[in-house]
Design an enzyme around this catalytic site. Structure first.
Site, PDB file in Angstrom:
ATOM      1  N   HIS A  65     -24.994  -0.814  -0.447  1.00 46.51           N
ATOM      2  CA  HIS A  65     -23.569  -0.894  -0.787  1.00 46.51           C
ATOM      3  C   HIS A  65     -23.201   0.276  -1.694  1.00 46.51           C
ATOM      4  O   HIS A  65     -23.946   0.590  -2.625  1.00 46.51           O
ATOM      5  CB  HIS A  65     -23.259  -2.168  -1.567  1.00 46.51           C
ATOM      6  CG  HIS A  65     -23.583  -3.441  -0.858  1.00 46.51           C
ATOM      7  ND1 HIS A  65     -22.734  -4.024   0.049  1.00 46.51           N
ATOM      8  CD2 HIS A  65     -24.664  -4.251  -0.937  1.00 46.51           C
ATOM      9  CE1 HIS A  65     -23.279  -5.148   0.495  1.00 46.51           C
ATOM     10  NE2 HIS A  65     -24.455  -5.310  -0.073  1.00 46.51           N
ATOM     11  N   ARG A  96      -0.211   5.038   0.628  1.00 45.15           N
ATOM     12  CA  ARG A  96      -1.446   5.715   1.056  1.00 45.15           C
ATOM     13  C   ARG A  96      -1.990   6.548  -0.087  1.00 45.15           C
ATOM     14  O   ARG A  96      -1.336   7.464  -0.551  1.00 45.15           O
ATOM     15  CB  ARG A  96      -1.157   6.560   2.293  1.00 45.15           C
ATOM     16  CG  ARG A  96      -0.969   5.706   3.529  1.00 45.15           C
ATOM     17  CD  ARG A  96      -0.270   6.467   4.635  1.00 45.15           C
ATOM     18  NE  ARG A  96      -1.135   7.473   5.201  1.00 45.15           N
ATOM     19  CZ  ARG A  96      -1.932   7.265   6.257  1.00 45.15           C
ATOM     20  NH1 ARG A  96      -1.972   6.083   6.813  1.00 45.15           N
ATOM     21  NH2 ARG A  96      -2.667   8.232   6.738  1.00 45.15           N
ATOM     22  N   HIS A 106     -27.380  13.517 -15.617  1.00 47.15           N
ATOM     23  CA  HIS A 106     -28.617  13.907 -14.924  1.00 47.15           C
ATOM     24  C   HIS A 106     -28.843  12.964 -13.734  1.00 47.15           C
ATOM     25  O   HIS A 106     -28.791  11.758 -13.895  1.00 47.15           O
ATOM     26  CB  HIS A 106     -29.809  13.841 -15.895  1.00 47.15           C
ATOM     27  CG  HIS A 106     -31.004  14.572 -15.392  1.00 47.15           C
ATOM     28  ND1 HIS A 106     -31.481  15.727 -15.963  1.00 47.15           N
ATOM     29  CD2 HIS A 106     -31.817  14.328 -14.333  1.00 47.15           C
ATOM     30  CE1 HIS A 106     -32.531  16.153 -15.296  1.00 47.15           C
ATOM     31  NE2 HIS A 106     -32.756  15.317 -14.289  1.00 47.15           N
ATOM     32  N   PHE A 146      -9.014  -1.783 -11.377  1.00 41.76           N
ATOM     33  CA  PHE A 146      -9.585  -2.716 -12.337  1.00 41.76           C
ATOM     34  C   PHE A 146      -9.669  -4.096 -11.713  1.00 41.76           C
ATOM     35  O   PHE A 146      -8.773  -4.504 -10.985  1.00 41.76           O
ATOM     36  CB  PHE A 146      -8.727  -2.782 -13.610  1.00 41.76           C
ATOM     37  CG  PHE A 146      -8.875  -1.582 -14.490  1.00 41.76           C
ATOM     38  CD1 PHE A 146      -9.954  -1.446 -15.339  1.00 41.76           C
ATOM     39  CD2 PHE A 146      -7.928  -0.563 -14.449  1.00 41.76           C
ATOM     40  CE1 PHE A 146     -10.106  -0.333 -16.140  1.00 41.76           C
ATOM     41  CE2 PHE A 146      -8.068   0.562 -15.240  1.00 41.76           C
ATOM     42  CZ  PHE A 146      -9.161   0.684 -16.098  1.00 41.76           C
ATOM     43  N   HIS A 189     -29.980  -3.296  -0.634  1.00 40.98           N
ATOM     44  CA  HIS A 189     -30.308  -4.712  -0.527  1.00 40.98           C
ATOM     45  C   HIS A 189     -31.370  -4.871   0.550  1.00 40.98           C
ATOM     46  O   HIS A 189     -31.093  -4.674   1.734  1.00 40.98           O
ATOM     47  CB  HIS A 189     -29.064  -5.545  -0.218  1.00 40.98           C
ATOM     48  CG  HIS A 189     -28.292  -5.907  -1.446  1.00 40.98           C
ATOM     49  ND1 HIS A 189     -26.981  -6.339  -1.418  1.00 40.98           N
ATOM     50  CD2 HIS A 189     -28.678  -5.920  -2.753  1.00 40.98           C
ATOM     51  CE1 HIS A 189     -26.604  -6.597  -2.661  1.00 40.98           C
ATOM     52  NE2 HIS A 189     -27.601  -6.351  -3.482  1.00 40.98           N
ATOM     53  N   ALA A 247       0.811  -1.216   0.000  1.00 38.69           N
ATOM     54  CA  ALA A 247       0.000   0.000   0.000  1.00 38.69           C
ATOM     55  C   ALA A 247       0.841   1.261   0.000  1.00 38.69           C
ATOM     56  O   ALA A 247       1.758   1.409   0.790  1.00 38.69           O
ATOM     57  CB  ALA A 247      -0.922   0.006   1.200  1.00 38.69           C
ATOM     58  N   CYS A 283     -30.658  16.467 -23.153  1.00 38.10           N
ATOM     59  CA  CYS A 283     -30.738  15.390 -22.160  1.00 38.10           C
ATOM     60  C   CYS A 283     -32.123  14.743 -22.198  1.00 38.10           C
ATOM     61  O   CYS A 283     -33.126  15.436 -22.072  1.00 38.10           O
ATOM     62  CB  CYS A 283     -30.450  15.955 -20.772  1.00 38.10           C
ATOM     63  SG  CYS A 283     -30.865  14.811 -19.443  1.00 38.10           S
ATOM     64  N   GLN A 307     -32.096   3.607 -11.138  1.00 36.83           N
ATOM     65  CA  GLN A 307     -32.944   2.632 -11.815  1.00 36.83           C
ATOM     66  C   GLN A 307     -33.516   1.654 -10.805  1.00 36.83           C
ATOM     67  O   GLN A 307     -32.963   1.460  -9.727  1.00 36.83           O
ATOM     68  CB  GLN A 307     -32.142   1.856 -12.852  1.00 36.83           C
ATOM     69  CG  GLN A 307     -31.516   2.728 -13.926  1.00 36.83           C
ATOM     70  CD  GLN A 307     -30.872   1.871 -14.999  1.00 36.83           C
ATOM     71  OE1 GLN A 307     -31.493   0.985 -15.586  1.00 36.83           O
ATOM     72  NE2 GLN A 307     -29.598   2.128 -15.244  1.00 36.83           N
ATOM     73  N   GLY A 354     -19.942   3.852 -16.445  1.00 34.86           N
ATOM     74  CA  GLY A 354     -20.784   3.572 -17.605  1.00 34.86           C
ATOM     75  C   GLY A 354     -22.069   4.368 -17.626  1.00 34.86           C
ATOM     76  O   GLY A 354     -22.934   4.116 -18.463  1.00 34.86           O
ATOM     77  N   HIS A 363     -30.103  10.419 -11.481  1.00 30.45           N
ATOM     78  CA  HIS A 363     -31.186   9.432 -11.620  1.00 30.45           C
ATOM     79  C   HIS A 363     -30.719   8.071 -11.135  1.00 30.45           C
ATOM     80  O   HIS A 363     -29.529   7.832 -10.965  1.00 30.45           O
ATOM     81  CB  HIS A 363     -31.627   9.328 -13.084  1.00 30.45           C
ATOM     82  CG  HIS A 363     -30.624   8.667 -13.991  1.00 30.45           C
ATOM     83  ND1 HIS A 363     -29.469   9.291 -14.417  1.00 30.45           N
ATOM     84  CD2 HIS A 363     -30.606   7.423 -14.544  1.00 30.45           C
ATOM     85  CE1 HIS A 363     -28.789   8.478 -15.204  1.00 30.45           C
ATOM     86  NE2 HIS A 363     -29.440   7.324 -15.293  1.00 30.45           N
ATOM     87  N   CYS A 411     -34.168  15.461 -18.800  1.00 27.30           N
ATOM     88  CA  CYS A 411     -34.580  16.797 -18.345  1.00 27.30           C
ATOM     89  C   CYS A 411     -36.073  17.020 -18.611  1.00 27.30           C
ATOM     90  O   CYS A 411     -36.638  16.469 -19.550  1.00 27.30           O
ATOM     91  CB  CYS A 411     -33.752  17.871 -19.062  1.00 27.30           C
ATOM     92  SG  CYS A 411     -32.179  18.247 -18.247  1.00 27.30           S
ATOM     93  N   ASP A 465     -37.439   2.990 -21.324  1.00 28.48           N
ATOM     94  CA  ASP A 465     -37.803   2.830 -22.732  1.00 28.48           C
ATOM     95  C   ASP A 465     -37.079   1.644 -23.373  1.00 28.48           C
ATOM     96  O   ASP A 465     -37.515   1.116 -24.391  1.00 28.48           O
ATOM     97  CB  ASP A 465     -37.464   4.113 -23.510  1.00 28.48           C
ATOM     98  CG  ASP A 465     -38.229   5.325 -22.958  1.00 28.48           C
ATOM     99  OD1 ASP A 465     -39.448   5.199 -22.746  1.00 28.48           O
ATOM    100  OD2 ASP A 465     -37.603   6.367 -22.714  1.00 28.48           O
ATOM    101  N   HIS A 521     -30.505  19.300 -13.947  1.00 30.03           N
ATOM    102  CA  HIS A 521     -29.546  18.440 -14.637  1.00 30.03           C
ATOM    103  C   HIS A 521     -28.186  18.404 -13.929  1.00 30.03           C
ATOM    104  O   HIS A 521     -27.437  17.438 -14.049  1.00 30.03           O
ATOM    105  CB  HIS A 521     -29.379  18.980 -16.067  1.00 30.03           C
ATOM    106  CG  HIS A 521     -28.504  18.162 -16.949  1.00 30.03           C
ATOM    107  ND1 HIS A 521     -28.953  17.029 -17.598  1.00 30.03           N
ATOM    108  CD2 HIS A 521     -27.194  18.304 -17.300  1.00 30.03           C
ATOM    109  CE1 HIS A 521     -27.961  16.512 -18.325  1.00 30.03           C
ATOM    110  NE2 HIS A 521     -26.890  17.267 -18.153  1.00 30.03           N
ATOM    111  N   SER A 555     -24.130   7.063 -18.851  1.00 32.63           N
ATOM    112  CA  SER A 555     -23.951   7.897 -20.031  1.00 32.63           C
ATOM    113  C   SER A 555     -24.522   9.299 -19.807  1.00 32.63           C
ATOM    114  O   SER A 555     -24.197  10.214 -20.529  1.00 32.63           O
ATOM    115  CB  SER A 555     -24.626   7.242 -21.238  1.00 32.63           C
ATOM    116  OG  SER A 555     -25.950   6.866 -20.887  1.00 32.63           O
ATOM    117  N   ASN A 562     -26.049   4.250 -10.851  1.00 33.65           N
ATOM    118  CA  ASN A 562     -24.732   4.246 -11.488  1.00 33.65           C
ATOM    119  C   ASN A 562     -24.360   5.684 -11.696  1.00 33.65           C
ATOM    120  O   ASN A 562     -25.073   6.396 -12.396  1.00 33.65           O
ATOM    121  CB  ASN A 562     -24.818   3.614 -12.891  1.00 33.65           C
ATOM    122  CG  ASN A 562     -24.405   2.178 -12.867  1.00 33.65           C
ATOM    123  OD1 ASN A 562     -23.851   1.684 -11.893  1.00 33.65           O
ATOM    124  ND2 ASN A 562     -24.678   1.501 -13.957  1.00 33.65           N
TER     125      ASN A 562
HETATM  126 ZN   LIG Z   1     -25.915  -6.613   0.283  1.00 30.46          ZN
HETATM  127 ZN   LIG Z   2     -30.926  16.399 -17.755  1.00 28.35          ZN
END
Ligand SMILES: [Zn+2]
Ligand SMILES: [Zn+2]
Ligand SMILES: [Zn+2]
Length: 351
Positions: free
Chosen positions: A305, A34, A171, A319, A288, A32, A55, A175, A166, A173, A58, A81, A120, A168, A160
């Site tokens: 998490h 730091r 804004h 990675f 969860h 390690a 967007c 899921q 990832g 939001h 928006c 969608d 946004h 994209s 995300n």
């Molecule tokens: Zn969990």
């Molecule tokens: Zn937006």
């Protein structure tokens, strides 16, 4: 812990057990450096516009399917969608030649998107507490509505954030993917929590939270209802586990003060993250909660998490490749040392 052992968790390569999944992580503390001694750029203020005409999230803009968003003023929920799942798929299972080598099952489900704010340029770290509370109340309502459906046995709410993860669209939001089956990660946690309860007649995460509150070394921040810590078995450099301090299974069990307390903790965690390298911290996060399969789940303890990929700077990420992909996940900085840094920043004394 480690009585009669010469294992030094701050020096010796070792592996730690994730008691929630029964998987191991390799820790190599001798390697390690730091990470916060790397470059820290001054905290960037949002460079996004409050409204972006291009967007699809928006207010008032047209989405790819040709549907126009309403001029929403707080949060806005819609069916994805480009849903990965559909509610109406025939209930079917395939096992070619009955030898268990080519097996498939239908997966009915629902995918929704929740815009946190019409703005946004905001994030959970920069939104006001009242606005975040509306988001939490929306999660509570969505979890209940989807979980009540007979065909839905698990409701996964997740965010995300950042191009590195990832996402994209900046804004703010999240899921929801609600499925007939219990997905892989919660299924492992269900098995572990069930086994622990069977063995000890107690809740695994209630016991774990009590132990972490005694030791304090991995605790990042807490309030009356929730606790944020770097778990003993963290894989990601600045991974955080958020647990309710009392035993509840899901948002269905929230009492009056729980939503505001969760809002406050989420704001504290995300704004602490943004201070680590002085940039909006990318991450995947999700809750969860107990399965919604119509069965009692006394073993399940509500938690969330945060999995952020950044390692040494705003641009150097971890990675999961090589040994991690083919063997076991590995980390260099210890969870205790990551927690110490996050705790300093959460207290406001770290900069
Ligand atoms: Zn969990
Ligand atoms: Zn937006
Ligand atoms: Zn519990």
């Amino acid at each position: 812990m480690l009585r009669g052992s010469h294992l030094k968790l701050t020096e010796d390569p070792h592996r730690r057990l994730n008691v929630l999944t029964n998987e191991w992580v390799l820790v190599s503390p001798h390697r390690a450096t730091r990470p916060w001694r790397g470059e820290v750029s001054p905290l960037q203020t949002a460079s996004e516009p409050a409204y972006d005409p291009s967007c699809y999230l928006c207010p008032g803009n047209t989405r790819a399917g040709g549907i126009r968003n309403p001029a929403y003023e707080t949060t806005f929920v819609f069916e994805n969608d480009f849903s990965a799942l559909k509610p109406e798929v025939p209930n079917a299972r395939l096992d070619v030649d009955g030898v268990g080598l080519l097996v498939a099952e239908s997966e009915p489900g629902i995918c929704r998107v929740i815009c946190f704010s019409p703005r946004h340029d905001l994030t959970l770290a920069t939104m006001g507490l009242k606005e975040i509370e509306i988001v939490v109340q929306t999660w509570v309502g969505q979890f209940r509505e989807l979980g009540d459906r007979a065909s839905i046995n698990h409701v996964q709410i997740f965010e995300n954030r950042g191009a590195m993860m990832g996402a994209s669209n900046p804004h703010p939001h999240c899921q929801i993917w609600a499925t007939a089956s219990i997905p892989e990660a919660p299924a492992k946690e269900l098995a572990a929590q069930r086994a622990y309860r069977k063995l000890h007649n107690r809740c695994l995460l209630c016991d774990y939270v009590a132990l972490e509150q005694r030791q304090q070394v991995r605790v990042v921040c807490q309030n009356d209802v929730f606790l944020a810590l770097v778990p003993f078995w963290a894989v990601w450099p600045f991974e955080i586990l958020v647990c309710s301090r009392r035993h509840i299974g899901s948002m269905n069990d929230f009492a009056n003060h729980d939503a505001p307390q969760l809002s406050a903790l989420l704001k504290q965690v995300t704004s602490t993250y943004d201070k680590v390298f002085g940039v909006p911290f990318p991450y995947s996060m999700g809750f969860h909660q107990s399965p919604t399969d119509g069965v009692d789940h006394p073993e399940w303890h509500f938690h969330a998490h945060f999995y952020p990929p950044l390692l040494r700077s705003a641009t150097i990420r971890k990675f999961m490749v090589g040994f991690e992909m083919l063997g076991t996940p590995q980390r260099d900085i210890t969870p205790e040392s990551a927690a110490e840094r996050l705790r300093e920043l959460a207290d406001g004394s770290g900069r």
